[in-house]
Scaffold this motif. Structure first.
Motif: not given
Length: 670
Positions: A596-614, A621-631
């Motif tokens: 699994s690809r998971v990306f978490y950013f604290e964002n000053g207490g208002e956390a942003k969380l994303f899942l991705a195929s990449a 990042l350059n040569r594929r169609i990939e999708v990052l999507f927010p939870v």
């Protein structure tokens, strides 16, 4: 400070080698069940095959073409190739040391790999019949002139090389010309042959090549066999594809033929191989001693994967994990009602893959469903999802499937899949110039109350019901309009739309994925400047991209805490004073493949969380169609964050990367 200096960037090839050594550690780990250790050993062999075919082959081409430019890690091709080959030879030696240990342990469990000289009379009679009736009729020995090309030899196929002398020659034995022969081991037969035994509680096995060697004289009535040894070659699979080909399907078929005959990269031979046979092979294949691997055991340990499933020995395997029902899908039979109510999350393999299959199954028969659109990268041989798509076509649904023909080492399967879908009446897409479609997206279009309603599945892993049992991945289901519109635009693009996509929720490579990751990392730096906590947690398969790495170094020096969970290649160096002392890198290798690809950013207490195929690699990042999507839903975010914290606290299967690039288990650190 120049964050791009080579001393701050690890070689991706050498980093991969360290990863495969971590997999080998699982085969060596006595706390793992015995047959599971055999499976891990087979995985290291399979991994190495692919690495040699692609990465080593690519490096050899650079050396042969005279390229002398340093890579990002400061290595020139010749220097890197030498270090890499030394590392591979060391890995192979450890593989066979591990294999010898496993054989001893198997014998203690009354599972024995025997030798020809140790056969009982009953076993010898059994083999007499088995060779005559089953093996001999399908063997095809070929006499080869010395110096002749061996371009016909198949990639990754086990052969016997045979040195012969004519029985009918009038010349003295010392003057007779040597003859050579090649015998291909039949791939239609099991490599592991079980022999009869008088003891019911004992299982005795013999490898196919040992049997053919024993009866090899019967294949050459006019010759005397002087020596026989097994060997295998690995060929270059780094073959260029014509991205502009008018018919990509035909181009891929030609590509597969060319790949099967790529130049030899590696020769595997048995230890103490006959010198003349070895010289014959090296000369014919135009390989050097450094390309040759003399192994202290049977060539090609991938056979252990099938052997690890030996019936009757469940106590030597992990206790089966039966995926629980997906907790987010309890309560309703109608999957559309559930997804419409709120976003749903499934964590594979701990939870069943069934909701993904069920979404397609229900869509195939639901009279309200108008269309189904799906990307396919890898699927199982008898995929229930493909069956459901075919059922949907029968029921008059509009079915569009993008099948990625360039999915490495699944090309042949996907070519067959294209034919199957097209013959059934699906609208099949399979070609984007210069881009692979690696995104995992499913769109169901339904007519509800005289309006269009879109249902979306997005995932971090493939639509493969079999690998979903052993790969850790996340699936998210949503009926939110913005997600539906975005995924509809994605499929319009794949279908050839020239309109520049304007995404509301998802981020798509190669359009804006790199930009958004950079923006998210830099935002954490700004939060620190504002006096708030900056924190990043990123889980992926590999970290290679130098631009992303420099952004992470900048974040670390600014005071952002960065936790990276990276299973495989990591080109970043953590823990360097004044540069990356705020970065921690761990690799988890264990029973399940952390995918699994998971990306978490604290964002000053208002956390942003994303899942991705990449992953964070240039190709993603350059040569594929990939999708990052927010939870977005808090309940789902908290659940994933809790999983990340569990992974970060692992002291059993985790290895922590040290500043020098080595890995140590946290429990062994001071």
């Amino acid at each position: 400070m120049d964050y791009k200096e080579s001393k701050y960037y690890n070689s991706k090839q050498l980093s991969w080698l360290k990863f495969n050594n971590r997999v080998l550690e699982e085969a060596q780990d006595e706390s793992n069940p015995l047959l599971e250790r055999a499976k891990f050993l087979s995985i290291t062999a399979s991994n190495l095959d692919e690495f040699v075919m692609v990465r080593v082959a690519r490096l050899k081409k650079r050396v042969d073409s005279g390229v002398d430019k340093q890579d990002k890690a400061g290595y020139k091709p010749q220097q890197l190739l030498l270090e890499l080959l030394n590392g591979i030879h060391s890995l192979v030696a450890k593989q066979y040391s591990c294999f010898a240990e496993l054989l001893n342990n198997l014998e203690q469990e009354d599972i024995l790999f025997t030798k020809i000289e140790d056969l009982t009379m009953k076993q010898k009679l059994f083999l007499d019949d088995y060779f005559a009736e089953t093996i001999s009729p399908i063997l095809n020995p070929l006499i080869i002139e010395q110096g002749s090309s061996l371009s016909f030899l198949s990639n990754k196929t086990l052969y016997l090389s045979v040195r012969l002398k004519s029985k009918n020659s009038k010349e003295s034995s010392s003057k007779q010309k040597e003859n050579f022969s090649i015998v291909k081991l039949p791939t239609t037969l099991s490599r592991v042959i079980e022999l009869p035994t008088a003891q019911e509680d004992k299982r005795v096995f013999l490898l196919l090549e040992r049997v053919i060697e024993e009866y090899i004289d019967l294949l050459y009535s006019d010759y005397q066999v002087e020596a026989v040894n097994a060997f295998r070659i690995t060929r270059n699979a780094d073959i260029d594809i014509d991205q502009e080909a008018q018919d990509l399907l035909l181009e891929m078929k030609d590509y597969l033929r060319r790949r099967e005959r790529g130049f030899p990269v590696r020769l595997e031979v048995e230890e103490e191989m006959d010198g003349q046979l070895k010289e014959f092979l090296l000369g014919s294949l135009k390989l050097s001693e450094s390309d040759t691997y003399e192994v202290a055991g049977p060539i090609d340990l991938t056979f252990l994967l099938e052997f690890s499933q030996l019936e009757g020995y469940d106590h030597l395997r992990f206790e089966p994990l039966v995926p629980q029902s997906a907790q987010d899908f309890d309560g309703y039979d109608d999957i559309f009602t559930q997804i419409n109510e709120r976003d749903r999350l499934v964590h594979h393999p701990y939870e069943s893959f069934e909701p993904v299959i069920e979404l397609v199954r229900q869509a195939a028969v639901d009279p309200k469903v108008i269309a189904i659109k799906q990307t396919i990268y890898r699927v199982s041989e008898d995929s229930p999802i493909i069956d459901a798509l075919l059922k949907a076509v029968e029921n008059g649904k509009q079915v569009t499937v993008f099948v990625e023909l360039k999915a490495r080492f699944d090309e042949e399967n996907n070519i067959s899949l294209v034919k199957k879908l097209e013959n059934a009446g699906c609208h099949v897409l399979y070609g984007l110039a210069g881009l692979k479609v690696h995104a995992k997206a499913l769109l169901v279009v339904r007519e509800e109350d005289e309006r269009i309603k879109r249902y979306v599945h997005l995932g971090t892993g493939n639509y493969n019901d079999q690998t979903a049992k052993v790969y850790t991945d996340f699936s998210m289901f949503t009926a939110k309009d913005d997600f539906g519109r975005d995924v509809a635009k994605l499929f319009n693009f794949l279908n050839g739309s020239l309109e520049s996509p304007d995404w509301r929720k998802i981020t798509v490579a190669p359009f804006n994925l790199r930009y958004n990751f950079t923006k998210l990392i830099r935002n954490e730096i700004e939060q620190v400047k504002l006096g708030k906590e900056g924190r990043i947690i990123a889980k992926m398969n590999a970290l290679v991209d130098q631009k992303i790495i420099t952004e992470l170094y900048s974040a670390s020096t600014a005071g952002v805490k960065v936790d990276l969970i990276i299973r495989g290649i990591c080109c970043l160096s953590p823990g360097l004073k004044g540069l990356s002392e705020n970065i921690r890198v761990i690799s988890i290798v264990g029973r399940f493949l952390e995918h699994s690809r998971v990306f978490y950013f604290e964002n000053g207490g208002e956390a942003k969380l994303f899942l991705a195929s990449a992953d964070w690699r240039p190709r993603n990042l350059n040569r594929r169609i990939e999708v990052l999507f927010p939870v977005e839903e808090e309940k789902l975010k908290k659940r994933i964050i809790n999983i990340l914290e569990i992974l970060l606290s692992d002291t059993v299967k985790a290895r922590k990367q040290q500043p020098d690039g080595s890995y140590q288990r946290p429990s062994s650190l001071p």
